[in-house]
Design a protein around this motif. Structure first.
Motif, short mmCIF file in Angstrom:
data_model
loop_
_atom_site.label_atom_id
_atom_site.label_comp_id
_atom_site.label_asym_id
_atom_site.label_seq_id
_atom_site.Cartn_x
_atom_site.Cartn_y
_atom_site.Cartn_z
N LYS A 282 -1.64 4.04 0.99
CA LYS A 282 -3.05 3.89 0.65
C LYS A 282 -3.77 3.04 1.70
O LYS A 282 -3.13 2.40 2.54
CB LYS A 282 -3.18 3.23 -0.72
CG LYS A 282 -2.52 4.00 -1.86
CD LYS A 282 -2.62 3.21 -3.16
CE LYS A 282 -1.90 3.92 -4.30
NZ LYS A 282 -1.93 3.14 -5.55
N ASN B 232 0.65 9.53 7.57
CA ASN B 232 0.66 10.11 6.23
C ASN B 232 0.85 11.62 6.23
O ASN B 232 1.57 12.17 5.41
CB ASN B 232 -0.64 9.77 5.50
CG ASN B 232 -0.54 8.46 4.73
OD1 ASN B 232 0.54 7.88 4.61
ND2 ASN B 232 -1.65 8.00 4.20
N ASN C 10 0.80 -1.23 0.00
CA ASN C 10 0.00 0.00 0.00
C ASN C 10 0.83 1.27 0.00
O ASN C 10 0.30 2.36 0.22
CB ASN C 10 -0.98 0.01 1.17
CG ASN C 10 -0.31 0.05 2.54
OD1 ASN C 10 0.71 -0.61 2.75
ND2 ASN C 10 -0.87 0.81 3.46
N ASP D 238 2.21 4.32 -1.63
CA ASP D 238 1.79 5.06 -2.81
C ASP D 238 3.00 5.27 -3.73
O ASP D 238 4.09 5.63 -3.27
CB ASP D 238 1.21 6.42 -2.40
CG ASP D 238 0.26 6.97 -3.44
OD1 ASP D 238 0.14 6.36 -4.51
OD2 ASP D 238 -0.37 8.01 -3.17
#
Length: 403
Positions: A163, A151, A115, A117
């Motif tokens: 993500k 994040n 996940n 990005d």
């Protein structure tokens, strides 16, 4: 005849490769760390020729090996242990993505994170979504996932973002089905609670977790999206336990699971002792004799938890906040409570003991941990910020203050 696969696992080792903790009566540290951990895992691998060994993230940041080599020493240790795959943890970014990339490139290691990005940063060339291991003519497919918690709040992680892990896991379970994966595993650095949500929303066989430093002694069983069972495990922290899973490759079922306390092993790994002695010389050349030289002796320990129920003050928090205020000649000093990890123990205090009070983070200017920032603001603004922060956390102390 049962075809048995041994799966060993650990998580959140945080560079804690040297013995640490309170002093014992024979002048040794209470937690033996990797020197006994290695003996246990080597012994188990010799008993089970078919084996895999996983680390669920946060191998770095937490002691002087990381600060000396910015992760390279920690990766060398995991290679020596024979780790098969490593999930990407949030603390791998404590020195920034450039340093992480350089360490992975230097040690020729890839981390798992499906996940992460996609960015233009070269780190993406050292991150893989999954690994496939072929054992007994069966595909063991392992997906990596990383927490999204940081994040937007971790400046050291920029420009890397992650993500939604559950959505990504759902996508890759179809990929694994198309690849005819026999045993589907998630190597998760999401935390135990999120792992339960992940299990309910997908149909993997096993989730090997990290991030929350949870000790799961009895395996968690969760009904998954196929109405079958997904198993969740996690092996505490800092090389204190070895996670041991026995899996039946004949019928694709769990045989047994347990955590092995490293403290209970009387044996040590000589090759790991020799390795640590070499590493210690590198650390001492950079920082001095941080593990052995006494800088203070305490008649009583200084706790890292409140003295009483309802009290928001933590003794080590007061110590660190007072030290920050004194060092910077500020009117007021604030630290986050969550960064306080270990107490100061009774007896001899070394530089590493001081370091372990607040071990995470990395200052690229001096290679110590988190940098102190000094700012100017109104007292009324500070009052409002602290009040709002405590309102969010309720009775849990969110900050420690001095002044």
């Amino acid at each position: 005849m049962i075809d048995t696969l041994l799966i060993l696992h650990l998580n959140d080792s945080h560079s804690r490769i040297f013995p640490f903790g309170p002093w014992t009566n024979d002048n040794k540290r209470f937690y033996p760390s990797v020197i006994r951990f290695a003996y246990i895992t080597d012994s188990l691998k010799s008993l089970y020729p078919k084996h895999l060994f996983f680390h669920a993230g946060d191998y770095s940041s937490g002691d002087f090996p990381f600060n000396t080599s910015v992760g390279k020493i920690d990766l060398k240790i995991l290679k020596l242990l024979g780790v098969s795959a490593i999930a990407l943890g949030n603390h791998e970014f404590d020195a920034g993505p450039d340093s992480l990339y350089n360490a992975l490139l230097s040690e020729n290691i890839y981390l798992l994170s499906a996940n992460m990005d996609t960015t233009s940063h070269p780190l993406k060339t050292r991150i893989r979504p999954y690994e496939i291991f072929n054992i007994s003519s069966k595909k063991i497919c392992v997906l990596g996932l990383t927490t999204t918690e940081f994040n937007d709040i971790n400046p050291y992680q920029k420009p890397i973002k992650f993500k939604d892990p559950i959505q990504i896991a759902q996508i890759y379970q179809d990929t694994f089905n198309n690849l005819n994966c026999y045993l589907k595993i998630i190597l998760s650095h999401l935390g135990a609670y999120v792992d339960t949500l992940l299990a309910k929303s997908t149909n993997y066989h096993l989730i090997i977790g990290g991030h929350s430093h949870t000790r799961i002694d009895t395996i968690w069983k969760v009904k998954n999206s196929n109405n079958d069972t997904t198993y969740i495990v996690q092996a505490y922290e800092h090389f204190k336990v070895v996670g041991k899973i026995l899996w039946n490759l004949t019928n694709n079922k769990l045989i047994d699971y347990k955590l092995i306390d490293v403290l209970n092993s009387p044996n040590i790994s000589q090759y790991m002792i020799d390795t640590l002695n070499n590493i210690k010389s590198q650390i001492y050349a950079r920082f001095g004799n941080v593990y052995d030289d006494s800088i203070k002796s305490l008649d009583n320990p200084i706790s890292n938890s409140p003295d009483s129920i309802g009290c928001l003050d933590i003794p080590t928090g007061n110590l660190v906040a007072d030290a920050m205020r004194f060092q910077t000649n500020a009117d007021f000093a604030v630290i986050e409570t969550d960064v306080l990890v270990y107490p100061l123990y009774k007896g001899k205090v070394t530089s590493d003991d001081i370091f372990q009070v607040m071990p995470y983070g990395f200052d690229n200017q001096n290679a110590y941990n988190s940098r102190i920032y000094k700012i100017t603001m109104k007292g009324s603004d500070m009052y409002n910020v602290l009040g709002f922060a405590q309102l969010i956390r309720g009775s849990v102390p969110i900050v420690q203050v001095s002044g």
